[in-house]
Design a protein around this motif. Structure first.
Motif, PDB file in Angstrom:
ATOM      1  N   ILE A 364      20.026 -55.462  -0.994  1.00 14.54           N
ATOM      2  CA  ILE A 364      21.264 -55.094  -1.690  1.00 14.54           C
ATOM      3  C   ILE A 364      22.376 -54.656  -0.745  1.00 14.54           C
ATOM      4  O   ILE A 364      23.552 -54.671  -1.110  1.00 14.54           O
ATOM      5  CB  ILE A 364      21.005 -53.994  -2.747  1.00 14.54           C
ATOM      6  N   LEU A 365      22.048 -54.289   0.475  1.00 10.98           N
ATOM      7  CA  LEU A 365      23.080 -53.821   1.404  1.00 10.98           C
ATOM      8  C   LEU A 365      24.170 -54.864   1.688  1.00 10.98           C
ATOM      9  O   LEU A 365      25.342 -54.497   1.834  1.00 10.98           O
ATOM     10  CB  LEU A 365      22.437 -53.354   2.714  1.00 10.98           C
ATOM     11  N   ARG A 373      30.663 -47.998  -1.324  1.00 12.64           N
ATOM     12  CA  ARG A 373      29.306 -48.347  -1.765  1.00 12.64           C
ATOM     13  C   ARG A 373      28.332 -48.340  -0.598  1.00 12.64           C
ATOM     14  O   ARG A 373      27.179 -47.944  -0.723  1.00 12.64           O
ATOM     15  CB  ARG A 373      29.307 -49.726  -2.426  1.00 12.64           C
ATOM     16  N   GLY A 374      28.814 -48.799   0.541  1.00 13.99           N
ATOM     17  CA  GLY A 374      27.951 -48.837   1.725  1.00 13.99           C
ATOM     18  C   GLY A 374      27.467 -47.458   2.120  1.00 13.99           C
ATOM     19  O   GLY A 374      26.281 -47.270   2.423  1.00 13.99           O
ATOM     20  N   LYS A 375      28.373 -46.505   2.125  1.00 10.79           N
ATOM     21  CA  LYS A 375      27.982 -45.136   2.490  1.00 10.79           C
ATOM     22  C   LYS A 375      27.063 -44.511   1.440  1.00 10.79           C
ATOM     23  O   LYS A 375      26.159 -43.731   1.772  1.00 10.79           O
ATOM     24  CB  LYS A 375      29.228 -44.281   2.695  1.00 10.79           C
ATOM     25  N   TYR A 380      21.440 -43.046   0.255  1.00  4.59           N
ATOM     26  CA  TYR A 380      20.213 -43.244  -0.520  1.00  4.59           C
ATOM     27  C   TYR A 380      19.039 -43.592   0.388  1.00  4.59           C
ATOM     28  O   TYR A 380      17.909 -43.145   0.151  1.00  4.59           O
ATOM     29  CB  TYR A 380      20.443 -44.349  -1.552  1.00  4.59           C
ATOM     30  N   THR A 381      19.292 -44.388   1.436  1.00  6.37           N
ATOM     31  CA  THR A 381      18.201 -44.729   2.366  1.00  6.37           C
ATOM     32  C   THR A 381      17.667 -43.483   3.072  1.00  6.37           C
ATOM     33  O   THR A 381      16.473 -43.396   3.362  1.00  6.37           O
ATOM     34  CB  THR A 381      18.664 -45.742   3.434  1.00  6.37           C
ATOM     35  N   ASP A 398      24.709 -54.212  10.019  1.00  3.21           N
ATOM     36  CA  ASP A 398      25.457 -55.385   9.577  1.00  3.21           C
ATOM     37  C   ASP A 398      26.527 -54.995   8.569  1.00  3.21           C
ATOM     38  O   ASP A 398      27.670 -55.472   8.625  1.00  3.21           O
ATOM     39  CB  ASP A 398      24.490 -56.404   8.971  1.00  3.21           C
ATOM     40  N   MET A 399      26.182 -54.098   7.635  1.00  2.00           N
ATOM     41  CA  MET A 399      27.129 -53.660   6.611  1.00  2.00           C
ATOM     42  C   MET A 399      28.314 -52.926   7.229  1.00  2.00           C
ATOM     43  O   MET A 399      29.477 -53.227   6.925  1.00  2.00           O
ATOM     44  CB  MET A 399      26.406 -52.760   5.608  1.00  2.00           C
ATOM     45  N   TYR A 400      28.043 -51.965   8.121  1.00  2.00           N
ATOM     46  CA  TYR A 400      29.128 -51.204   8.745  1.00  2.00           C
ATOM     47  C   TYR A 400      29.993 -52.102   9.630  1.00  2.00           C
ATOM     48  O   TYR A 400      31.222 -51.953   9.674  1.00  2.00           O
ATOM     49  CB  TYR A 400      28.552 -50.053   9.573  1.00  2.00           C
TER      50      TYR A 400
END
Length: 600
Positions: A364-365, A373-375, A380-381, A398-400
């Motif tokens: 989902i990332l 949403r990423g933060k 949550y992780t 990758d998301m950041y």
């Protein structure tokens, strides 16, 4: 009544014999040792000693085995002959090892076996081998195996099946070859293990050789048939797998699941569903693996109506969706860019009481296209304790990087204990996309220096960085290095990067020559890169060639028409520019609206 009376009489006599024998009255290790040294008028049988030892000695009594061994060796020869003595020590040591869970105590027992001259025992070696495998000490297990003179098939079976199960496929193949050189035939446990190793490593050649041996030796059974079907289906030989499947007389659940999963892996979800219906008609009840394979297949294809129907049917069939079921739905939404639906499915998963796994979080990332949403997902992780897991951390990086937060990506990257290629690629792409081209190239060199093997994505990222920074010669050398040193054949994306690299430097004719020499048909990205370069460097001749190819590939797209029209205008060819715009309007070409956002 006479039979019952005889049974009672024999039972009473047996009980009297047991009471009369002093060995059965022992309640501790000291009394056992005394009786071994002073057995009395009647010698004590090995079975009697073992029966009491099993009752009295416990795993925590780590000194007992040594003491019994020493006392027993010093006992009179009249007690037991040498064969019985060795048998006693073998069985006693084996039993002791089987009970030990502590590696330190197990190694102490191993040393006791060596001191007492029992290391050549096949039975003991097998037990030691099994013990070290159980403790995940494969190097110790191999040492015991290598010291065993002419190990039997049992030892080979333990090692080969263990290496196959742990994913050490090359090692299992090597042991399998060594076993054959010793003249031993593989048994019904080794064959499926090697076939599964072939399936997981896509080593269809070895699998075919083993298949030939199975046919010649007529050693097939239901487990071997299922392993063969699994091997061929995972290696992409779905027709061969189906032939074996149809020939099989007894098909177990593994065989059905292997075929269904094989179809799904090749994107043949409809064929998988047809086989699923055959499976139910044959009276075989699908399990959670069957349902998950089908759900994943249709979700990846974007057919969410079918995937959700299967999800509901699964519950009707009294099979509870597990974390894999939910992850398949979430992953399918993400792969088809349905990010809002992915988060809705993720929330429903939490409400249902199913805890996400690290795979779910990694899936989902990529849907976190904004930092908010990423933060939230990063937090949550941390809460569920999966932040430091390899694939989760790589996905966070990758998301950041994609969100432009390179400082956060760097922090995660630098604190990773074991990096994978995904993490390196994400950082290189992130640097390149944010304009830090020197940092991207420097990180690539660091990656190679630290003995990480770059893949095709690594070269896409670093050549893109060279293109953005104008490092043409370095880009060319990396392009050649990819094929020559790393054995990676250039793909369409690599050629697109190289055309962009040459085009940005004004070397548009070299770029066109590169396209002409491509071993595959250029796609729209390759021609688009050339057209963009021609627009920037006012090369009308090649621009018309590139645009004509783009018109054929994407007749509904207005992008190439706009670029060529603007180029005509730059050269003062207003009639051609107007003609092209009218042609685009007549075909009802639409330009996609640009979008942007900022965060304050």
């Amino acid at each position: 009544m006479r039979a019952e009376g005889e049974a009672i009489r024999q039972g009473v006599m047996f009980a009297r014999q047991r009471i009369a024998r002093p060995i059965f009255l022992c309640s501790d290790s000291e009394s056992i040792i005394r009786l071994i040294n002073h057995p009395g008028p009647r010698p004590i049988q090995v079975q009697e000693i073992l029966q009491v030892i099993r009752r009295v000695i416990r795993p925590e009594d780590d000194q007992i085995t040594v003491k019994v061994h020493r006392e027993h060796v010093q006992a009179p020869e009249s007690l037991l002959n040498m064969q019985d003595k060795i048998k006693f020590q073998d069985i006693l040591s084996c039993w002791k090892i089987a009970l030990l869970e502590d590696l330190f105590k197990g190694r102490k027992t191993h040393s006791q076996i060596i001191v007492n001259g029992l290391s050549q025992s096949f039975h003991l070696s097998l037990k030691l081998l099994t013990f070290y495998v159980h403790c995940d000490q494969l190097s110790d297990a191999l040492h015991v195996f290598d010291k065993t003179p002419k190990p039997n098939i049992g030892g080979w079976t333990v090692l080969i099946t263990t290496f196959s199960r742990r994913g050490l496929h090359e090692k299992s193949f090597k042991l399998f070859c060594e076993m054959q050189r010793e003249g031993l035939r593989p048994n019904k446990y080794i064959i499926p293990s090697i076939l599964k190793a072939c399936a997981k490593s896509s080593n269809v050649r070895t699998g075919e050789i083993l298949h030939g041996f199975i046919v010649r030796s007529s050693s097939s059974d239901v487990f071997i048939d299922s392993a063969l079907i699994l091997m061929y289906s995972k290696c992409g030989r779905i027709a061969k797998a189906r032939t074996l499947f149809d020939r099989a007389v007894d098909k177990d659940l593994v065989a059905w699941n292997s075929m269904i999963s094989g179809y799904v892996r090749l994107g043949l979800a409809r064929d998988a569903l047809d086989l699923f219906e055959e499976m139910r008609a044959a009276g075989v009840k699908p399990d959670v693996v069957t349902w998950n394979a089908l759900i994943a297949g249709f979700a990846q294809m974007g057919e969410f109506d079918v995937a959700l129907d299967l999800f509901d049917s699964m519950r009707v069939d009294r099979v509870s969706p597990d974390v894999v079921s939910w992850t398949s739905i979430v992953s399918g939404y993400v792969q088809n860019f349905c990010y809002d639906q992915a988060f809705e499915a993720f929330k429903r998963m939490l409400v249902s009481g199913v805890c996400p796994s690290s795979v779910t979080v990694s899936a989902i990332l990529p849907a976190c296209v904004d930092s908010k949403r990423g933060k939230e997902m990063h937090g949550y992780t941390v809460v569920i304790g999966v932040e430091e897991e390899l694939f989760v951390c790589s996905s966070l990086i990758d998301m950041y990087a994609k969100c432009g937060f390179m400082s956060e990506a760097e922090k995660l990257f630098n604190k990773m204990t074991g990096r994978n290629t995904v993490a390196w690629n994400s950082m290189i792409f992130g640097y390149a996309n944010q304009g830090y081209c020197d940092e991207a190239i420097e990180l690539y060199h660091r990656m190679v220096k630290e003995k990480f093997k770059p893949d095709h994505l690594t070269f896409t990222a670093v050549i893109s960085a060279c293109s953005l920074s104008g490092m043409v010669e370095l880009g060319w050398s990396l392009f050649e290095l990819m094929r020559g040193e790393h054995g990676i054949e250039p793909r369409l994306e690599h050629y697109a990067c190289m055309v962009d690299l040459l085009g940005r430097a004004g070397r548009v004719y070299e770029a066109y020559d590169l396209i002409q020499g491509m071993p595959m048909k250029p796609d729209s990205f390759v021609w688009g890169a050339l057209l963009g370069a021609c627009r920037n460097h006012h090369c009308l001749e090649l621009a018309r060639i590139a645009a004509s190819h783009l018109f054929k590939m994407k007749p509904e797209s207005a992008g190439s028409s706009v670029l060529l029209s603007n180029l005509y205008a730059d050269f003062g060819r207003w009639e051609d520019a107007i003609r092209l715009k009218k042609k685009a309007k007549k075909r009802r070409m639409m330009s996609s609206q640009g979008r942007s956002w900022i965060e304050i």
